[in-house]
Design an enzyme around this catalytic site. Structure first.
Site, PDB file in Angstrom:
ATOM      1  N   LYS A 274       4.277 -13.083 -11.915  1.00  0.00           N
ATOM      2  CA  LYS A 274       3.490 -14.040 -12.687  1.00  0.00           C
ATOM      3  C   LYS A 274       4.264 -14.557 -13.900  1.00  0.00           C
ATOM      4  O   LYS A 274       4.934 -13.786 -14.591  1.00  0.00           O
ATOM      5  CB  LYS A 274       2.212 -13.349 -13.192  1.00  0.00           C
ATOM      6  CG  LYS A 274       1.327 -12.847 -12.058  1.00  0.00           C
ATOM      7  CD  LYS A 274       0.333 -11.806 -12.562  1.00  0.00           C
ATOM      8  CE  LYS A 274      -0.427 -11.196 -11.402  1.00  0.00           C
ATOM      9  NZ  LYS A 274      -1.176  -9.993 -11.809  1.00  0.00           N
TER      10      LYS A 274
ATOM     11  N   TYR B 199       1.074 -14.284   6.546  1.00  0.00           N
ATOM     12  CA  TYR B 199       1.635 -14.970   5.383  1.00  0.00           C
ATOM     13  C   TYR B 199       0.955 -16.329   5.272  1.00  0.00           C
ATOM     14  O   TYR B 199       1.077 -17.169   6.160  1.00  0.00           O
ATOM     15  CB  TYR B 199       3.153 -15.123   5.530  1.00  0.00           C
ATOM     16  CG  TYR B 199       3.767 -15.842   4.357  1.00  0.00           C
ATOM     17  CD1 TYR B 199       3.866 -15.209   3.127  1.00  0.00           C
ATOM     18  CD2 TYR B 199       4.207 -17.152   4.472  1.00  0.00           C
ATOM     19  CE1 TYR B 199       4.410 -15.866   2.036  1.00  0.00           C
ATOM     20  CE2 TYR B 199       4.756 -17.818   3.390  1.00  0.00           C
ATOM     21  CZ  TYR B 199       4.846 -17.164   2.169  1.00  0.00           C
ATOM     22  OH  TYR B 199       5.378 -17.824   1.094  1.00  0.00           O
TER      23      TYR B 199
ATOM     24  N   GLU C  77      -5.423  -6.771  -3.733  1.00  0.00           N
ATOM     25  CA  GLU C  77      -5.213  -5.394  -4.189  1.00  0.00           C
ATOM     26  C   GLU C  77      -6.026  -5.150  -5.460  1.00  0.00           C
ATOM     27  O   GLU C  77      -6.536  -6.085  -6.079  1.00  0.00           O
ATOM     28  CB  GLU C  77      -3.730  -5.115  -4.462  1.00  0.00           C
ATOM     29  CG  GLU C  77      -3.173  -5.883  -5.650  1.00  0.00           C
ATOM     30  CD  GLU C  77      -1.870  -5.288  -6.181  1.00  0.00           C
ATOM     31  OE1 GLU C  77      -1.596  -4.090  -5.953  1.00  0.00           O
ATOM     32  OE2 GLU C  77      -1.119  -6.020  -6.860  1.00  0.00           O
TER      33      GLU C  77
ATOM     34  N   ASN D 159      -5.648  -3.345  -9.246  1.00  0.00           N
ATOM     35  CA  ASN D 159      -4.733  -2.761 -10.226  1.00  0.00           C
ATOM     36  C   ASN D 159      -5.571  -1.864 -11.129  1.00  0.00           C
ATOM     37  O   ASN D 159      -6.436  -2.338 -11.866  1.00  0.00           O
ATOM     38  CB  ASN D 159      -4.025  -3.836 -11.044  1.00  0.00           C
ATOM     39  CG  ASN D 159      -2.997  -4.604 -10.214  1.00  0.00           C
ATOM     40  OD1 ASN D 159      -2.770  -5.783 -10.440  1.00  0.00           O
ATOM     41  ND2 ASN D 159      -2.388  -3.964  -9.244  1.00  0.00           N
TER      42      ASN D 159
ATOM     43  N   ARG E 217      -5.570  -0.329 -13.936  1.00  0.00           N
ATOM     44  CA  ARG E 217      -5.001  -0.190 -15.290  1.00  0.00           C
ATOM     45  C   ARG E 217      -5.314  -1.460 -16.077  1.00  0.00           C
ATOM     46  O   ARG E 217      -5.816  -2.428 -15.518  1.00  0.00           O
ATOM     47  CB  ARG E 217      -3.479  -0.046 -15.181  1.00  0.00           C
ATOM     48  CG  ARG E 217      -2.882  -1.229 -14.402  1.00  0.00           C
ATOM     49  CD  ARG E 217      -1.381  -1.221 -14.385  1.00  0.00           C
ATOM     50  NE  ARG E 217      -0.833  -2.080 -13.354  1.00  0.00           N
ATOM     51  CZ  ARG E 217      -0.578  -3.374 -13.491  1.00  0.00           C
ATOM     52  NH1 ARG E 217      -0.848  -3.988 -14.623  1.00  0.00           N
ATOM     53  NH2 ARG E 217      -0.084  -4.065 -12.491  1.00  0.00           N
TER      54      ARG E 217
ATOM     55  N   GLU F 273      -7.428  -8.290  -7.500  1.00  0.00           N
ATOM     56  CA  GLU F 273      -6.631  -9.486  -7.220  1.00  0.00           C
ATOM     57  C   GLU F 273      -7.022 -10.085  -5.874  1.00  0.00           C
ATOM     58  O   GLU F 273      -7.159  -9.364  -4.883  1.00  0.00           O
ATOM     59  CB  GLU F 273      -5.132  -9.143  -7.216  1.00  0.00           C
ATOM     60  CG  GLU F 273      -4.620  -8.673  -8.571  1.00  0.00           C
ATOM     61  CD  GLU F 273      -3.098  -8.559  -8.632  1.00  0.00           C
ATOM     62  OE1 GLU F 273      -2.539  -8.698  -9.734  1.00  0.00           O
ATOM     63  OE2 GLU F 273      -2.466  -8.308  -7.579  1.00  0.00           O
TER      64      GLU F 273
ATOM     65  N   ARG G 256       4.363 -15.733 -20.373  1.00  0.00           N
ATOM     66  CA  ARG G 256       5.158 -14.534 -20.616  1.00  0.00           C
ATOM     67  C   ARG G 256       6.540 -14.983 -21.062  1.00  0.00           C
ATOM     68  O   ARG G 256       7.296 -15.553 -20.283  1.00  0.00           O
ATOM     69  CB  ARG G 256       5.289 -13.712 -19.336  1.00  0.00           C
ATOM     70  CG  ARG G 256       3.952 -13.235 -18.773  1.00  0.00           C
ATOM     71  CD  ARG G 256       4.187 -12.301 -17.597  1.00  0.00           C
ATOM     72  NE  ARG G 256       2.917 -11.935 -16.960  1.00  0.00           N
ATOM     73  CZ  ARG G 256       2.767 -10.891 -16.163  1.00  0.00           C
ATOM     74  NH1 ARG G 256       3.798 -10.104 -15.896  1.00  0.00           N
ATOM     75  NH2 ARG G 256       1.601 -10.624 -15.619  1.00  0.00           N
TER      76      ARG G 256
HETATM   77  P1  ADP Z   1       0.138  -7.427 -14.062  1.00  0.00           P
HETATM   78  O1  ADP Z   1      -0.518  -7.200 -12.761  1.00  0.00           O
HETATM   79  O2  ADP Z   1      -0.394  -6.668 -15.204  1.00  0.00           O
HETATM   80  O3  ADP Z   1       0.375  -8.840 -14.306  1.00  0.00           O
HETATM   81  P2  ADP Z   1       2.796  -6.931 -13.204  1.00  0.00           P
HETATM   82  O4  ADP Z   1       2.650  -6.975 -11.716  1.00  0.00           O
HETATM   83  O5  ADP Z   1       3.515  -8.025 -13.888  1.00  0.00           O
HETATM   84  O6  ADP Z   1       1.443  -6.681 -13.876  1.00  0.00           O
HETATM   85  O7  ADP Z   1       3.400  -5.547 -13.604  1.00  0.00           O
HETATM   86  C1  ADP Z   1       3.270  -5.044 -14.910  1.00  0.00           C
HETATM   87  C2  ADP Z   1       4.365  -4.096 -15.185  1.00  0.00           C
HETATM   88  O8  ADP Z   1       4.252  -2.969 -14.347  1.00  0.00           O
HETATM   89  C3  ADP Z   1       5.715  -4.666 -14.908  1.00  0.00           C
HETATM   90  O9  ADP Z   1       6.578  -4.106 -15.843  1.00  0.00           O
HETATM   91  C4  ADP Z   1       6.018  -4.195 -13.501  1.00  0.00           C
HETATM   92  O10 ADP Z   1       7.389  -4.127 -13.287  1.00  0.00           O
HETATM   93  C5  ADP Z   1       5.362  -2.838 -13.513  1.00  0.00           C
HETATM   94  N1  ADP Z   1       4.831  -2.376 -12.224  1.00  0.00           N
HETATM   95  C6  ADP Z   1       3.680  -2.726 -11.641  1.00  0.00           C
HETATM   96  N2  ADP Z   1       3.473  -2.060 -10.505  1.00  0.00           N
HETATM   97  C7  ADP Z   1       4.527  -1.238 -10.353  1.00  0.00           C
HETATM   98  C8  ADP Z   1       4.908  -0.256  -9.370  1.00  0.00           C
HETATM   99  N3  ADP Z   1       4.151   0.041  -8.313  1.00  0.00           N
HETATM  100  N4  ADP Z   1       6.075   0.370  -9.537  1.00  0.00           N
HETATM  101  C9  ADP Z   1       6.838   0.108 -10.598  1.00  0.00           C
HETATM  102  N5  ADP Z   1       6.533  -0.778 -11.556  1.00  0.00           N
HETATM  103  C10 ADP Z   1       5.399  -1.443 -11.440  1.00  0.00           C
HETATM  104  P1  ADP Z   2       2.064  -6.563  -6.062  1.00  0.00           P
HETATM  105  O1  ADP Z   2       1.454  -5.228  -5.791  1.00  0.00           O
HETATM  106  O2  ADP Z   2       3.532  -6.521  -6.069  1.00  0.00           O
HETATM  107  O3  ADP Z   2       1.449  -7.233  -7.233  1.00  0.00           O
HETATM  108  P2  ADP Z   2       0.450  -8.292  -4.360  1.00  0.00           P
HETATM  109  O4  ADP Z   2      -0.095  -7.772  -3.076  1.00  0.00           O
HETATM  110  O5  ADP Z   2      -0.482  -8.373  -5.502  1.00  0.00           O
HETATM  111  O6  ADP Z   2       1.715  -7.414  -4.759  1.00  0.00           O
HETATM  112  O7  ADP Z   2       1.119  -9.709  -4.115  1.00  0.00           O
HETATM  113  C1  ADP Z   2       1.904 -10.314  -5.108  1.00  0.00           C
HETATM  114  C2  ADP Z   2       2.005 -11.811  -4.862  1.00  0.00           C
HETATM  115  O8  ADP Z   2       2.554 -12.092  -3.564  1.00  0.00           O
HETATM  116  C3  ADP Z   2       0.673 -12.530  -4.878  1.00  0.00           C
HETATM  117  O9  ADP Z   2       0.287 -12.887  -6.177  1.00  0.00           O
HETATM  118  C4  ADP Z   2       0.961 -13.734  -4.001  1.00  0.00           C
HETATM  119  O10 ADP Z   2       1.610 -14.752  -4.715  1.00  0.00           O
HETATM  120  C5  ADP Z   2       1.940 -13.213  -2.975  1.00  0.00           C
HETATM  121  N1  ADP Z   2       1.260 -12.816  -1.726  1.00  0.00           N
HETATM  122  C6  ADP Z   2       0.707 -11.615  -1.486  1.00  0.00           C
HETATM  123  N2  ADP Z   2       0.156 -11.580  -0.255  1.00  0.00           N
HETATM  124  C7  ADP Z   2       0.364 -12.785   0.307  1.00  0.00           C
HETATM  125  C8  ADP Z   2       0.039 -13.366   1.587  1.00  0.00           C
HETATM  126  N3  ADP Z   2      -0.611 -12.679   2.527  1.00  0.00           N
HETATM  127  N4  ADP Z   2       0.424 -14.653   1.820  1.00  0.00           N
HETATM  128  C9  ADP Z   2       1.105 -15.336   0.879  1.00  0.00           C
HETATM  129  N5  ADP Z   2       1.441 -14.847  -0.325  1.00  0.00           N
HETATM  130  C10 ADP Z   2       1.081 -13.582  -0.626  1.00  0.00           C
HETATM  131 MG    MG Z   3      -0.498  -7.730  -7.459  1.00  0.00          MG
END
Ligand code: ADP
Ligand code: ADP
Ligand code: MG
Length: 460
Positions: free
Chosen positions: A239, A204, A290, A292, A294, A277, A340
């Site tokens: 976000k 973390y 990660e 995404n 899409r 990301e 948003r």
């Molecule tokens: P972005 O990466 O486009 O900013 P968000 O993380 O805000 O996207 O997610 C976009 C939309 O997709 C949101 O409505 C979120 O709740 C949904 N979402 C994203 N990943 C998942 C998942 N693995 N399972 C369910 N909903 C998801």
């Molecule tokens: P999701 O699939 O839900 O989008 P992410 O892996 O992209 O999950 O992480 C979402 C958010 O969590 C990141 O934008 C960041 O703010 C926080 N986060 C993720 N990994 C770490 C880490 N190792 N240390 C601190 N914050 C993190």
């Molecule tokens: Mg993410």
């Protein structure tokens, strides 16, 4: 090569409207699906054709694969655009489309599968020479294994769901005593939310920024990145504000992160639009977080700064055309900020659905609004609370902030609470204006605002 005659949009809200707009400009007919409670939704009104596929519960409508495939058959659509969320990152859905002879507008099922397994994706990136945050190699399925890794990399650690998304399924563990319970709960939550209990571990990092890179690939060997978006302003890993360029980006940083993104996209054999990301620490070290697979919520930031219509490009690539631009033709100009606008109480961020009595949009130079809302529409309680994205474009960051504040003042919504007042506080905050903040910024601002109340006791 000819584009499609008709596309089915398997989504709702502003992204469904966004895809309809692209299709109409390309001369492509649109069909949408909708839940019975959404017959008055804007995507239903704007599409050429709308097919009701079930009740409000997403599992019976917007996530219902057989119903959506049948709708595409009935409408005689040649392709399906999945938007974001819902089925957009579901490899079974991509396969179901292929089986029915429908083009899925997105990457291959295989790429979606690889990207959806975040633990494995990390492993692959490491092998390919893209740095990752220190942590586990692949999923960890026992408490002992987590303890071993945590001791090696040091606390605090972050337990993450391998199938997680949407900022959910993450748990910070500060010391060893917390681990046992956290592990159990995280596993249970992951299973309940994502149907998969696999966890992985990352160190973390206490002070980071979230910087991501938009990529576009045609599956014919062309992979182009369209610059970065800084999504550091978050609350609970979700976000709230996105901007480009990142306030911390130097030319060399941009080159480095762009190269990592292209390398990552190639490793995933990427096709169509995607986002890589990254986490960036205070020393500007970049770590893959990660992929995404899409289109993303914040894609308009990139569209405005580069002038590329990402949705049209997605459709072209899905129809088999090569990318319509090369890397050296991507020239970002000016500064773009997006917020948003959520139907939420701006103090506590709890959803606040209801009827929009007044809904007056901002306008003027450099202002774009992507929304599914209109005056008289009732925000349904069943779905995401985001009802609009406000995007501003200006020559410099300072001018973009001024323009954003001006537009937020113009934006009038009555009948429900929204996050607009919260954004005004952020855009007036000296640290935001300086560009000096990390992902803890929002919490820090909100705590600071609560402090004075406490100090003054009973409101002197
Ligand atoms: P972005 O990466 O486009 O900013 P968000 O993380 O805000 O996207 O997610 C976009 C939309 O997709 C949101 O409505 C979120 O709740 C949904 N979402 C994203 N990943 C998942 C998942 N693995 N399972 C369910 N909903 C998801
Ligand atoms: P999701 O699939 O839900 O989008 P992410 O892996 O992209 O999950 O992480 C979402 C958010 O969590 C990141 O934008 C960041 O703010 C926080 N986060 C993720 N990994 C770490 C880490 N190792 N240390 C601190 N914050 C993190
Ligand atoms: Mg993410």
């Amino acid at each position: 090569m000819e584009l499609f005659k008709k596309i089915l949009i398997a989504n709702r809200g502003e992204i469904a409207v966004r895809v309809i707009r692209a299709c109409r400009e390309l001369g492509i007919k649109t069909a949408v699906v909708y839940a019975d409670v959404e017959k008055d939704a804007l995507h239903v009104r704007l599409a050429d054709e709308a097919i009701c596929i079930g009740p409000s519960n997403p599992s019976q409508s917007y996530l219902n694969i057989p119903a959506i495939i049948s709708a595409a058959d009935i409408a005689d659509a040649e392709a399906i655009h999945p938007g974001y969320g819902f089925l957009s990152e579901n490899p079974h859905f991509a396969e179901a489309c292929a089986t029915s002879g429908i083009t899925f507008i997105g990457p291959t099922a295989e790429t979606i599968r690889m990207g959806g397994d975040k633990a494995k994706a990390r492993q692959m990136m490491k092998r390919k020479g893209v740095p990752v945050v220190p942590g586990s190699d692949g999923p960890v399925n026992s408490e002992d294994a987590v303890i071993k890794i945590a001791k090696k990399i040091g606390f605090p650690v972050l337990l993450k769901a391998s199938a997680g998304g949407g900022g959910r399924g993450m748990r910070v563990v500060r010391e060893e005593q917390e681990l046992s319970q956290a592990f159990m709960m995280a596993q249970r939550e992951a299973l309940a939310a994502f149907g998969n209990g696999d966890l992985y571990v990352e160190k973390y990092l206490p002070s980071i920024r979230h910087v991501e890179v938009q990529v576009m690939a045609d599956g014919k060997g062309n992979v182009v990145h369209l610059g970065e978006r800084d999504c550091t302003v978050q609350r609970r890993h979700q976000k709230l504000i996105e901007e480009s360029p990142s306030p911390i980006a130097t030319a060399s940083f941009r080159k480095r992160i762009g190269e990592y993104a292209v390398k990552a996209a190639k490793a995933f054999k990427y096709r169509n639009a995607g986002t890589i990301e990254f986490i960036v620490d205070d020393d500007q070290n970049i770590y893959f977080m990660e992929i995404n697979t899409r289109i993303q919520v914040e894609h308009p930031v990139t569209e405005e700064i580069t002038g590329v219509d990402l949705i049209k490009e997605q459709i072209r690539v899905a129809a088999g055309l090569p990318l319509s631009f090369r890397q050296n033709q991507i020239k970002p100009s000016g500064h773009v900020i997006e917020v948003r606008v959520n139907a939420e109480d701006p103090e506590r961020f709890v959803p606040c659905p209801g009827k929009l009595q007044v809904f007056n949009l901002p306008g003027g130079p450099g202002v774009r609004v992507d929304t599914c809302a209109y005056a008289g529409w009732t925000v349904p309680p069943y779905y995401d609370s985001m009802i609009a994205k406000l995007i501003v474009h200006a020559p410099t960051r300072d001018e973009a902030i001024a323009r954003m504040k001006r537009a937020l003042h113009e934006f009038t919504i009555e009948g429900i609470k929204t996050t607009i007042p919260f954004f005004l506080r952020i855009f007036n905050h000296p640290d935001f204006i300086k560009g000096a903040f990390n992902t803890a910024f929002v919490e820090r601002v909100m705590n600071a605002e609560r402090q004075p109340e406490k100090k003054n006791g009973n409101g002197s």
